[in-house]
Design an enzyme around this catalytic site. Structure first.
Site, PDB file in Angstrom:
ATOM      1  CG  ASP A  10      -1.700   1.239   1.416  1.00  0.00           C
ATOM      2  OD1 ASP A  10      -2.392   1.627   0.467  1.00  0.00           O
ATOM      3  OD2 ASP A  10      -1.611   1.863   2.487  1.00  0.00           O
ATOM      4  CB  ALA A  12      -1.300   7.104   2.445  1.00  0.00           C
ATOM      5  CB  ALA A  43     -12.086  10.692   9.636  1.00  0.00           C
ATOM      6  CG  MET A  47      -7.191   5.207   5.596  1.00  0.00           C
ATOM      7  SD  MET A  47      -7.739   6.754   4.850  1.00  0.00           S
ATOM      8  CE  MET A  47      -8.101   7.697   6.318  1.00  0.00           C
ATOM      9  CE  LYS A  51      -7.940   7.745  -0.163  1.00  0.00           C
ATOM     10  NZ  LYS A  51      -7.726   6.730   0.874  1.00  0.00           N
ATOM     11  CG  HIS A  54     -12.978   7.011   3.244  1.00  0.00           C
ATOM     12  ND1 HIS A  54     -11.768   6.533   3.710  1.00  0.00           N
ATOM     13  CD2 HIS A  54     -13.513   7.726   4.277  1.00  0.00           C
ATOM     14  CE1 HIS A  54     -11.589   6.949   4.957  1.00  0.00           C
ATOM     15  NE2 HIS A  54     -12.631   7.682   5.317  1.00  0.00           N
ATOM     16  NE  ARG A 159      -5.879  -1.027  -0.962  1.00  0.00           N
ATOM     17  CZ  ARG A 159      -5.088  -0.001  -0.702  1.00  0.00           C
ATOM     18  NH1 ARG A 159      -5.508   1.004   0.044  1.00  0.00           N
ATOM     19  NH2 ARG A 159      -3.871   0.038  -1.171  1.00  0.00           N
ATOM     20  CG  ASP A 185      -1.906   1.820   6.377  1.00  0.00           C
ATOM     21  OD1 ASP A 185      -2.390   2.808   6.960  1.00  0.00           O
ATOM     22  OD2 ASP A 185      -1.964   1.679   5.147  1.00  0.00           O
TER      23      ASP A 185
END
Length: 270
Positions: A10, A12, A43, A47, A51, A54, A159, A185
């Site tokens: 990944d 970030a 928030a 993750m 986005k 998200h 994802r 992560d």
């Protein structure tokens, strides 16, 4: 050969942007501007997803959904999702170059893995436009994978769908899912790996799941560090991770362990 051929990382929170703060702060801001106060935990929860997905996931959370109805006297709709995303993208783009620093140890580990003949792929929840900022900035600082792809190139199926991993396997000529290790992560990363049938690994320190900046983590006492590391490891395992590593420095040793498992005839444990 019965051993790992490639690692898919990944971005970030895994290889750059310790703590994955670039998108989190923007998510909080766009909801605040819409009159909805969201927490850092809310928030961060989705993750790793594309986005816009998200944002949709956050709006679907019971507490946020209730606040939206109270403020706007109706449930959220797709127009709301699109408006929030329209505000999100330029705000993130404006700050991305400040969040492209490789996480300590990543450059050295990637080089070590390359020296062993492993291919280095990558997936992300960012779009192509966002990666046009992140990739060259990270490369000038020493980090670059052999291949990267965004959900823009998988018909916006990010994802936890497995398609970005499959595209990595095709581009890097990796021969079987059980010869591939996905490292990320977030819970979305773990599920992406599981759905692709590859070894799925959660990296703890610097992760969005842990949610601390480098300064915040370093300021903890040893016992506090142990506690939050353990909590994050448990979260990854609860969501199906095959393994967890505290930092990327442990990855080469883990690859050797996985190679031993493959030789013994064991494949991905789901």
């Amino acid at each position: 050969m019965n051993k790992v051929e490639g690692i898919i990382l990944d971005w970030a929170g895994t290889t750059v942007d310790f703590g994955c703060f670039a998108p989190v702060n923007v998510f909080i801001d766009i909801f605040k501007n819409a009159g909805i106060e969201v927490t850092m935990e809310e928030a961060r929860a989705p993750m790793g997803m594309l986005k816009i997905d998200h944002i949709r996931e956050m709006l679907s959370m019971p507490r946020i959904s209730k606040l939206w109805i109270e403020k706007y006297e109706r449930p959220f709709n797709e127009q709301d999702v699109n408006i929030l995303y329209a505000n999100f993208e330029p705000a993130l783009m404006a700050s991305l170059s400040d969040y492209a620093d490789p996480i300590p140890g990543v450059i050295e580990v990637v080089q070590e893995l390359r020296n062993k003949g492993l291919k280095i792929g990558s997936t992300t929840g960012y779009t192509n436009k966002m990666m046009d900022v992140v990739v060259p900035n990270a490369e000038t600082k020493g980090y670059y994978p052999d291949f990267y792809i965004t959900p823009d190139e998988t018909n916006s199926f990010g994802r936890p769908y497995p398609y970005m991993i499959y595209r990595n396997m095709e581009a890097l000529k990796l021969t079987a899912p059980w010869k591939v290790v996905k490292v990320g992560d977030t819970i979305s990363d773990i599920k992406e790996g599981i759905n692709a049938g590859v070894w799925s690994v959660g990296v703890v320190i610097g992760s969005s799941e842990m949610g601390l900046s480098l300064e915040e983590f370093n300021s903890l006492t040893d016992s506090e560090k142990e506690a939050i590391i353990s909590k994050t490891e448990q979260s990854f395992r609860h969501n199906g991770a095959d393994f967890t590593i505290k930092s990327m420095s442990e990855l080469p040793m883990l690859i050797e362990k996985i190679n031993d498992l493959i030789v013994e005839g064991k494949k991905v444990t789901c």
